[in-house]
Motif scaffolding. Structure first.
Motif, PDB file in Angstrom:
ATOM      1  N   LEU A  21      43.389  -2.896  12.989  1.00  0.00           N
ATOM      2  CA  LEU A  21      43.926  -4.256  12.966  1.00  0.00           C
ATOM      3  C   LEU A  21      44.245  -4.715  11.549  1.00  0.00           C
ATOM      4  N   ALA A  22      43.539  -4.173  10.555  1.00  0.00           N
ATOM      5  CA  ALA A  22      43.760  -4.598   9.170  1.00  0.00           C
ATOM      6  C   ALA A  22      45.169  -4.275   8.689  1.00  0.00           C
ATOM      7  N   SER A  23      45.793  -3.253   9.275  1.00  0.00           N
ATOM      8  CA  SER A  23      47.151  -2.891   8.866  1.00  0.00           C
ATOM      9  C   SER A  23      48.170  -3.922   9.323  1.00  0.00           C
ATOM     10  N   LYS A  24      47.742  -4.820  10.239  1.00  0.00           N
ATOM     11  CA  LYS A  24      48.646  -5.844  10.762  1.00  0.00           C
ATOM     12  C   LYS A  24      48.447  -7.197  10.093  1.00  0.00           C
ATOM     13  N   LYS A  25      47.551  -7.235   9.107  1.00  0.00           N
ATOM     14  CA  LYS A  25      47.319  -8.471   8.372  1.00  0.00           C
ATOM     15  C   LYS A  25      48.516  -8.796   7.483  1.00  0.00           C
ATOM     16  N   THR A  26      48.522 -10.021   6.974  1.00  0.00           N
ATOM     17  CA  THR A  26      49.508 -10.420   5.976  1.00  0.00           C
ATOM     18  C   THR A  26      48.782 -10.842   4.707  1.00  0.00           C
ATOM     19  N   PRO A  27      48.864 -10.063   3.613  1.00  0.00           N
ATOM     20  CA  PRO A  27      49.521  -8.745   3.532  1.00  0.00           C
ATOM     21  C   PRO A  27      48.682  -7.665   4.211  1.00  0.00           C
ATOM     22  N   PRO A  28      49.292  -6.549   4.582  1.00  0.00           N
ATOM     23  CA  PRO A  28      48.559  -5.471   5.255  1.00  0.00           C
ATOM     24  C   PRO A  28      47.481  -4.871   4.350  1.00  0.00           C
ATOM     25  N   ASP A  29      46.403  -4.425   4.959  1.00  0.00           N
ATOM     26  CA  ASP A  29      45.323  -3.765   4.224  1.00  0.00           C
ATOM     27  C   ASP A  29      44.834  -2.566   5.039  1.00  0.00           C
ATOM     28  N   PRO A  30      45.697  -1.546   5.181  1.00  0.00           N
ATOM     29  CA  PRO A  30      45.349  -0.405   6.039  1.00  0.00           C
ATOM     30  C   PRO A  30      44.068   0.287   5.596  1.00  0.00           C
ATOM     31  N   LYS A  31      43.221   0.587   6.559  1.00  0.00           N
ATOM     32  CA  LYS A  31      41.936   1.231   6.271  1.00  0.00           C
ATOM     33  C   LYS A  31      42.069   2.745   6.406  1.00  0.00           C
TER      34      LYS A  31
END
Length: 217
Positions: A21-31
């Motif tokens: 789900l973090a990759s869909k944040k603004t800004p993205p934060d892919p784990k």
């Protein structure tokens, strides 16, 4: 005797697709992080689950009670859902001494590809507040005591250990109605540390220290 509520951060794999789900944040934060020198990708949520699963297994061999929150669920469960489940559990069983341990691996930058960074070592994070309830101060004090127990074990046996830090912007440890710690086991965007954390040697080393710390509480 404290009963750990085991939370493993972020998601696992479903049919080869990383749940993040973090990759869909603004800004993205892919784990996740792909090392260009080997084309191997480290997925934090997968690593967290491997460590959490071994930790739970080893505690159960000692007949220790625990509550597994996300370890065996591959979906990336939202923070609000996880916090709600924790707080409901604490409310439903007021006579049990729960504490939350949220298991993570760290990342220095938000990059998702490269040669990796040079940062090494894990650390423990506790919150600066508890979201609600009359036990705010009590839970903060107990969180510090639990963190100190874990820290004493890890700083004695783990390389590059970074100690204890307090943060007020991590919901899972600030909005739960029980003593709570978050442990960063190491940097998954450091090539050597990521390789070690994904190995049987690394998983066994970390989980043995987690168990050793838990049974001292």
């Amino acid at each position: 005797m404290y009963i750990p509520i085991v939370d493993t951060g972020h998601g696992g794999m479903i049919d080869g697709v990383y749940q993040d789900l973090a990759s869909k944040k603004t800004p993205p934060d892919p784990k996740q992080y792909t090392f260009t020198q080997s084309n191997i990708t480290a997925y934090e949520g997968v690593m967290n689950r491997r460590i959490g699963s071994r930790f739970e297994f080893n505690l159960q061999k000692l007949n220790r009670e625990l509550f597994s929150l996300t370890t065996h669920i591959q979906q990336d469960i939202t923070l609000s859902t996880r916090i709600g489940k924790i707080n409901k559990l604490v409310k439903d069983y007021p006579d049990k001494k729960f504490f939350l341990i949220s298991i993570h691996c760290d990342k220095l930058t938000k990059d998702i590809k490269g040669l990796g960074n040079k940062a090494k070592g894990g650390h423990i994070i506790i919150g600066k507040s508890v979201y609600k309830g009359k036990n705010r101060v009590e839970n903060y004090i107990k969180s510090k005591e639990i963190a100190n127990t874990f820290n004493n074990v890890f700083k004695r046996e783990a390389k590059n250990w970074r100690g204890i830090h307090e943060r007020d912007n991590i919901a899972i440890i600030n909005q739960t109605n029980c003593p709570s710690i978050l442990i960063e086991c190491g940097f998954y965007d450091n090539y050597d540390e990521s390789t070690w954390l994904n190995s049987e040697e690394g998983i066994n080393f970390i989980t043995n220290l987690l168990v050793k710390s838990t049974i001292q509480l």
